[in-house]
Design an enzyme around this catalytic site. Structure first.
Site, PDB file in Angstrom:
ATOM      1  N   ASP A 185     -50.883  35.333 101.813  1.00 10.11           N
ATOM      2  CA  ASP A 185     -50.735  36.674 102.369  1.00 10.11           C
ATOM      3  C   ASP A 185     -49.390  36.768 103.090  1.00 10.11           C
ATOM      4  OD1 ASP A 185     -52.590  39.197 103.071  1.00 10.11           O
ATOM      5  OD2 ASP A 185     -51.299  38.768 104.787  1.00 10.11           O
ATOM      6  N   ASN A 235     -43.172  47.408 106.078  1.00  5.97           N
ATOM      7  CA  ASN A 235     -43.324  48.739 105.481  1.00  5.97           C
ATOM      8  C   ASN A 235     -43.007  49.842 106.484  1.00  5.97           C
ATOM      9  OD1 ASN A 235     -43.891  48.482 102.748  1.00  5.97           O
ATOM     10  ND2 ASN A 235     -46.077  48.235 103.054  1.00  5.97           N
ATOM     11  N   GLU A 266     -50.739  43.021  99.914  1.00  4.10           N
ATOM     12  CA  GLU A 266     -49.741  41.966 100.100  1.00  4.10           C
ATOM     13  C   GLU A 266     -50.362  40.587  99.923  1.00  4.10           C
ATOM     14  OE1 GLU A 266     -51.044  43.175 104.337  1.00  4.10           O
ATOM     15  OE2 GLU A 266     -50.739  44.141 102.405  1.00  4.10           O
TER      16      GLU A 266
END
Length: 356
Positions: free
Chosen positions: A214, A222, A257
């Protein structure tokens, strides 16, 4: 090896049950294409899809759902797969008809042979003309039968070639359906199938490891730089992971992700070496805009590992790998942790904070 403090064990939620519950709450018809929409939204592999689906509220119409499905799942690909299936069925039906005709022709020919033999061996068949006519009839019938047989074989070969072409086309459509469009890795659908296949046979479980990776602090990336930059980072991370694995190793993007690696034919120690190679390689990868000079990094991974023999089922294996990932996150991120008995993870909102 990092180990978190023991915490109360909480049952992992069943994704299928969660999806079904959400659909029922919104009054959505439980048909396959609707389930696919909510499944993708639930695992978070496409944040934009999740937002658009949530924006429909509790009174979404089937037309609205189908419009979103056509936009994100390339409905024309589904139609092409269905079309390829139909074409294969059609070719098989033609082939069966062809073989039935050949079978009928062969039965008629055998019947003719039997009747001609009876006539020739009959005591009343003393005429030379009868014998001559019988031979002539057999000769014509045999020539005709051989010609029909050649036509049948040519037809069978042609049908076989056509079906092989359609099969290759169908395989290509299936490959597209199981590929994540952003990273070109396998998607969650393909991952679930591959994970389940581990438990089809007890052989190999002791040498198969599931690795869940991850991206650390991806939500911050983001929020700071925008989703277009986030998408480029996801694609780069996917390339780094893939470039550090053997070509035959299965790797998928399983969530927004989150990535998963199914490493076969390796010990737990070997799997940790692979995980660390991936982690260090990404840690050393620069993430900088060549035009503006903006540095998007550092970009790092936390990884959780679990040997397949430690899990009782695909779901249990995934849960335990996720527990190890939780420990990697809670102990500072940017590290690899192997699952051990005694590790627990409380599935609550606090865990979601680590995944942001």
């Amino acid at each position: 090896m990092s180990v978190a403090q023991p915490q109360p064990k909480v049952q992992v939620p069943d994704i299928a049950a969660q999806v079904t519950y959400a659909m029922r709450q919104m009054g959505i018809s439980p048909i396959p294409r609707n389930y696919e929409l909510f499944y993708e939204a639930y695992i978070g592999s496409n944040p934009k899809l999740t937002r658009e689906l949530a924006a429909l509220g509790s009174r979404a119409t089937q037309d609205e759902l189908d419009a979103i499905g056509a936009q994100y799942f390339s409905q024309h690909q589904v139609n092409m797969v269905d079309g390829a299936h139909s074409r294969i069925v059609g070719e098989l039906e033609s082939l069966v008809t062809l073989l039935r005709q050949e079978h009928s022709s062969l039965e008629s020919y055998n019947k003719l042979l039997g009747e001609t033999y009876s006539r020739i061996t009959s005591k009343s068949a003393s005429s030379a003309d009868l014998l001559h006519n019988a031979i002539s009839l057999l000769s014509d019938a045999t020539g005709s039968k051989m010609e029909r047989g050649k036509v049948t074989m040519d037809g069978v070969e042609a049908k076989s070639r056509e079906m092989e072409d359609i099969r290759k086309e169908l395989d290509e459509y299936k490959k597209i359906a199981n590929t994540d469009s952003l990273t070109r890795l396998h998607n969650r659908r393909a991952f679930d199938d591959r994970l389940a296949a581990i438990y089809d046979s007890p052989l190999g479980r002791t040498t198969t490891t599931l690795i869940i990776a991850d991206i650390d602090n991806f939500k911050k990336i983001n929020d700071t730089f925008g989703h277009p930059v986030g998408d480029k980072i996801l694609a780069t991370v996917a390339n780094v992971i893939k470039s550090n694995l053997r070509k035959d190793v299965f790797v998928a993007r399983t969530g927004g992700e989150e990535f998963a690696v199914i490493l076969e034919g390796s010990s737990s120690e070997d799997a940790m070496i692979v995980a660390e190679r991936v982690r260090r390689s990404l840690e050393a990868t620069p993430f900088r805009n060549s035009k503006t000079g903006v540095n998007y990094g550092p970009v790092t991974l936390s990884l959780g590992l679990c040997l397949a023999s430690e899990g009782d089922s695909p779901q249990d294996l995934y849960q335990k790998s996720d527990v190890a990932l939780y420990c990697a996150k809670s102990n500072g991120r940017n590290r690899s942790v192997t699952y051990e008995d005694g590790m627990k993870k409380e599935l609550s909102k606090s865990w979601l904070l680590y995944k942001k």
